[in-house]
Design an enzyme around this catalytic site. Structure first.
Site, PDB file in Angstrom:
ATOM      1  CE  LYS A   1      -3.139  -3.026   0.045  1.00 33.73           C
ATOM      2  NZ  LYS A   1      -4.111  -3.480   1.052  1.00 33.73           N
ATOM      3  CB  ILE A   2      -0.144   4.665  -0.729  1.00 32.98           C
ATOM      4  CG1 ILE A   2      -0.582   4.348  -1.730  1.00 32.98           C
ATOM      5  CG2 ILE A   2       0.638   6.336  -0.365  1.00 32.98           C
ATOM      6  CD1 ILE A   2      -1.828   5.219  -2.321  1.00 32.98           C
TER       7      ILE A   2
END
Ligand SMILES: *Cc1c(COP(=O)(O)O)cnc(C)c1O
Length: 385
Positions: free
Chosen positions: A191-192
């Site tokens: 994820k980011i």
């Protein structure tokens, strides 16, 4: 063979490593000062009043459903194009799930379809308690429209923003909860922003935050304001409900807090990568992502669609070329477990047509221009073969 390019990869700096080491040398590995600092940082970024850190987004979705009162016999609706956790969280609570088909352009929950399904359910007395729109690829759903449809029937909203930290909708950060009760983020390494494993639930409601704080730690509180006992001795705590051990550690939180310093940088880099793909694919027969006018994507994923009859061949060609493509996602209800609950093909035609054509290409901050060009060239080669 040329080097392997994964579809996603974490970005860890020396500052991240130093932050984690600081916790390891400190007095608290868990339940120290870093988890609250990370929570405050994310809440401030979102402009939300509360943030509750947990050990995964799956846990966050679970306690979010519980806080909204989801229980046995209730209904929860989500998007078919999501990771199974969005829907499993409702099953953990004993609820029944259903899926609202996606918009053919954005691939996010279709607000018109939601409104139609809700009106019908209202007539039949089968309204869901909660809907969980999912911001697929990092692009926010049309939350204003989803909120309008849901609030007409008193249906509550949890945003699954596992892909979307750093994104925006209508000029506000995803997580502002302007159009929802709770927003959930994931900090899995793809994820980011990452904490290793981790998740967070943000909300503007004092009561929902309090319920989620209890549920992440066995249902136990020491807060004098919350105790049922009037004159508690110093050692006293109370278990007030049957909660879980879903706590995040300070070690994980230190990584997340340090990563937040680079969130804007991560998003800017991801936008740049998306722009390069967009230009690279303009001339060939692949469908690139459509952006809703109100959504500023965080670009967790870059998904293209290729003709269904070439889909598997293109996918296999890219994998064989050392490009770590993936498919996010097979419609959840086509999973064997969900089929055994009674779902069958044809339930959400738009999601199934997406599944026949979609490929997630590599997108992560450290991808090089040469690697990206290789992806574009191999896609071009594969679709024209
Ligand atoms: C990753 C993801 C989750 C689960 O996140 P974890 O932190 O791994 O539990 C839930 N929903 C979506 C859409 C995801 O992408």
């Amino acid at each position: 063979m040329a080097d392997f390019i994964p579809y996603g990869r974490q970005s860890i700096s020396d500052a991240d490593i130093a932050a984690v080491l600081d916790v390891l040398k400190s007095d608290f590995l868990t339940q120290g000062p870093v988890v609250p600092a990370f929570e405050e940082r994310v809440a401030a970024m979102c402009g939300a009043s509360h943030a509750v850190a947990v050990n995964s987004a799956t846990s966050a979705l679970h306690i979010a459903c519980l806080a909204l009162g989801v229980g046995k016999g209730d209904r929860v609706w989500t998007s078919p194009l999501t990771f199974v956790a969005s829907s499993n969280a409702a099953l953990y609570c004993g609820a029944d799930v259903d899926f609202v088909d996606v918009d053919p352009d954005t691939w996010n929950m279709c607000p018109a379809r939601l409104a139609e399904m809700l009106d019908k359910a209202a007539g039949e007395g089968t309204l869901p308690k909660v809907v969980i729109p999912v911001h697929l690829t990092g692009q926010s759903c049309d939350m204003a429209a989803i909120h309008a449809a849901a609030s007409k029937h008193g249906v509550r909203i949890i945003e699954d923003a596992s892909h979307a930290i750093g994104g925006s909708f209508a000029g506000k950060p995803v997580g502002a909860c302007e159009y929802s009760d709770i927003t959930v983020f994931s900090f899995h390494p793809v994820k980011i922003v990452t904490t290793g494993e981790g998740g967070m639930a943000v909300t503007n409601s004092d009561a929902l935050a309090e319920a989620m704080r209890l549920d992440r730690s066995h249902g136990i509180t020491r807060d004098p304001a919350l105790l049922e006992e009037g004159d508690p001795p110093g050692w006293y705590y109370e278990q007030q409900r049957l909660g879980f051990n879903y706590r995040m550690t300070d070690i994980n939180a230190a990584l997340g807090l340090s990563q937040m310093d680079r969130l804007a940088q991560f998003i800017e880099r991801r936008r740049e990568i998306a722009r390069v793909y967009e230009e690279g694919f303009a001339a060939i027969g692949v469908t690139t992502p459509t952006q809703h006018r109100d959504a500023g994507s965080a670009w967790h994923l870059y998904v293209i669609r290729v003709p269904a009859d070439r889909h598997r061949a293109v996918f296999d060609h890219l994998r064989a070329s050392g490009i770590g493509v993936n498919l996010h996602y097979m419609p959840v209800y086509l999973q064997p477990y969900y089929r055994r609950l009674g779902f069958s093909p044809g339930h959400c035609p738009e999601a199934e047509s997406y599944y026949d054509e979609a490929i997630s290409l590599p997108i992560f901050p450290a991808i090089t221009p040469e690697q990206q060009q290789r992806v574009i060239d191999e896609v071009a080669k594969a679709v024209s073969a």
